[in-house]
Design an enzyme around this catalytic site. Structure first.
Site, PDB file in Angstrom:
ATOM      1  N   LYS A   3       0.636   7.401  -1.335  1.00 11.00           N
ATOM      2  CA  LYS A   3       0.803   7.889   0.038  1.00 11.00           C
ATOM      3  C   LYS A   3       0.369   9.351   0.128  1.00 11.00           C
ATOM      4  O   LYS A   3      -0.363   9.737   1.046  1.00 11.00           O
ATOM      5  CB  LYS A   3       2.269   7.716   0.487  1.00 11.00           C
ATOM      6  CG  LYS A   3       2.640   6.249   0.722  1.00 11.00           C
ATOM      7  CD  LYS A   3       4.135   5.998   0.891  1.00 11.00           C
ATOM      8  CE  LYS A   3       4.380   4.483   0.963  1.00 11.00           C
ATOM      9  NZ  LYS A   3       5.798   4.113   0.979  1.00 11.00           N
TER      10      LYS A   3
ATOM     11  N   GLN B  20      11.660   6.286   0.581  1.00  9.26           N
ATOM     12  CA  GLN B  20      11.142   5.154  -0.190  1.00  9.26           C
ATOM     13  C   GLN B  20      12.304   4.258  -0.654  1.00  9.26           C
ATOM     14  O   GLN B  20      13.320   4.743  -1.155  1.00  9.26           O
ATOM     15  CB  GLN B  20      10.341   5.690  -1.402  1.00  9.26           C
ATOM     16  CG  GLN B  20       9.615   4.628  -2.189  1.00  9.26           C
ATOM     17  CD  GLN B  20       8.466   3.967  -1.423  1.00  9.26           C
ATOM     18  OE1 GLN B  20       7.872   4.563  -0.530  1.00  9.26           O
ATOM     19  NE2 GLN B  20       8.169   2.725  -1.750  1.00  9.26           N
TER      20      GLN B  20
ATOM     21  N   ASP C 290       8.395   4.333   9.203  1.00  8.37           N
ATOM     22  CA  ASP C 290       8.485   2.981   8.632  1.00  8.37           C
ATOM     23  C   ASP C 290       8.826   1.933   9.698  1.00  8.37           C
ATOM     24  O   ASP C 290       8.626   0.742   9.473  1.00  8.37           O
ATOM     25  CB  ASP C 290       9.590   2.943   7.566  1.00  8.37           C
ATOM     26  CG  ASP C 290       9.062   3.121   6.158  1.00  8.37           C
ATOM     27  OD1 ASP C 290       7.961   2.624   5.877  1.00  8.37           O
ATOM     28  OD2 ASP C 290       9.762   3.750   5.345  1.00  8.37           O
TER      29      ASP C 290
HETATM   30  N1  GUN Z   1       9.453  -0.012  -0.494  1.00 10.32           N
HETATM   31  C1  GUN Z   1       8.580  -1.032  -0.502  1.00 10.32           C
HETATM   32  N2  GUN Z   1       7.846  -1.044   0.637  1.00 10.32           N
HETATM   33  C2  GUN Z   1       8.276  -0.002   1.385  1.00 10.32           C
HETATM   34  C3  GUN Z   1       7.897   0.519   2.642  1.00 10.32           C
HETATM   35  O1  GUN Z   1       7.021  -0.007   3.357  1.00 10.32           O
HETATM   36  N3  GUN Z   1       8.579   1.614   3.058  1.00 10.32           N
HETATM   37  C4  GUN Z   1       9.554   2.192   2.313  1.00 10.32           C
HETATM   38  N4  GUN Z   1      10.182   3.253   2.818  1.00 10.32           N
HETATM   39  N5  GUN Z   1       9.935   1.747   1.142  1.00 10.32           N
HETATM   40  C5  GUN Z   1       9.291   0.654   0.669  1.00 10.32           C
END
Ligand code: GUN
Length: 284
Positions: free
Chosen positions: A52, A96, A119
């Site tokens: 990211k 995350q 998200d």
């Molecule tokens: N863990 C796995 N996929 C995601 C996601 O799309 N967002 C977040 N915040 N954590 C994750």
């Protein structure tokens, strides 16, 4: 042989478009900025978070890399989120997942301001999505819809079967598909005669988290197959939920792993952050 739904290629195109968008925002004094919180040292999460930040840097989006100890208390994490909510230079906040056991993920999700919830996991945003008036849309499902649309695939009137009912993928994707007038079935671990159901699918989405879960016998010839899984097999290789080698000759379209849904998720995260930055000025 299935047509490859090339998420990697599409995400690069999207990144280029966003880069131009960000430059133009910056010239108006708007600097899109994303805060990413990683708690603890989960190996997979570290890789996702790194990707990211890399993409953000590539397109000129500012990203704040917040690493917190695996022993942090829920109260401390809530305090951190509150300070980011109140920081007007931050447009998007992402925590995350998964989080360590001492922290309740639902409480954390609800603590993020819905207007900074890149998200789209906050119940406010999930509710808006459910009534087909979305504000923030979860990145993986949104990336899947974007990928389909880019290949000229409409889901209107199609039988869509989603295997997996997670809050991150299965549930929001079901809402997005329904909003596009698909006939949606969500299957999960309690579903009976799963293979009979998946064989009815014009669009089959595998979001289970188990390597080779969907096999050739589970797929209707010509179906559009979306593989959301990211698993490591015994040899340590990255594989999806779909037995790709045997499904590819049967399916009409197939997303590869890696290079399918994964890069689209990150591209959608960037896109959402840029949109938040724009909307923050328009007070949408
Ligand atoms: N863990 C796995 N996929 C995601 C996601 O799309 N967002 C977040 N915040 N954590 C994750």
């Amino acid at each position: 042989m299935a047509v490859k739904l090339d998420g990697k290629k599409l995400s690069i195109k999207l990144a280029n478009d966003l880069q131009a968008d960000i430059s133009s925002l910056k010239s108006q004094g708007i600097v899109p900025k994303l805060a990413v919180i990683l708690v603890g040292d989960n190996q997979a999460s570290r890789v996702y978070v790194r990707n990211k930040h890399r993409m953000a840097e590539k397109i000129g989006l500012e990203s704040l890399d917040l690493r917190l100890s695996k022993d942090i208390s829920e109260a401390e994490l809530l305090e951190k989120i509150a300070s980011l909510n109140n920081d007007s230079t931050i447009n998007g906040i992402l925590v995350q997942l998964p989080l360590p056991d001492q922290i309740n993920a639902d409480r954390i999700t609800k603590a993020i301001s819905p207007k900074k919830d890149v998200d789209g996991f906050h119940p406010y945003n999930l509710g808006r999505l459910f009534v087909n008036d979305p504000y923030a849309i979860p990145c993986t499902p949104n990336g899947i819809m974007y990928l389909l649309k880019s290949y000229g695939i409409s889901v209107d009137g199609k039988n869509v079967v989603i295997v997996g009912r997670s809050k991150i993928v299965g549930r929001p994707l079901a809402a997005l598909m329904l909003n596009q007038s698909a006939t949606v079935t969500v299957a999960h671990s309690h579903t009976k005669n799963l293979s009979e159901i998946t064989r009815q699918a014009d669009v089959l989405v595998a979001a289970v988290g188990r390597a080779n879960f969907i096999q050739a016998k589970d797929v209707k010839p010509g179906a559009i197959v979306i593989d959301v899984g990211i698993n490591r097999n015994a040899a340590g290789k990255l594989v999806g939920d779909v037995a790709q080698t045997e499904v590819a000759p049967i399916a009409g379209y197939l997303t590869p792993v890696p290079g399918g849904v994964g890069p689209m998720t990150i591209a959608m995260l960037m896109k959402q952050t840029v949109e938040f930055a724009k909307w923050s000025k328009q007070k949408k």
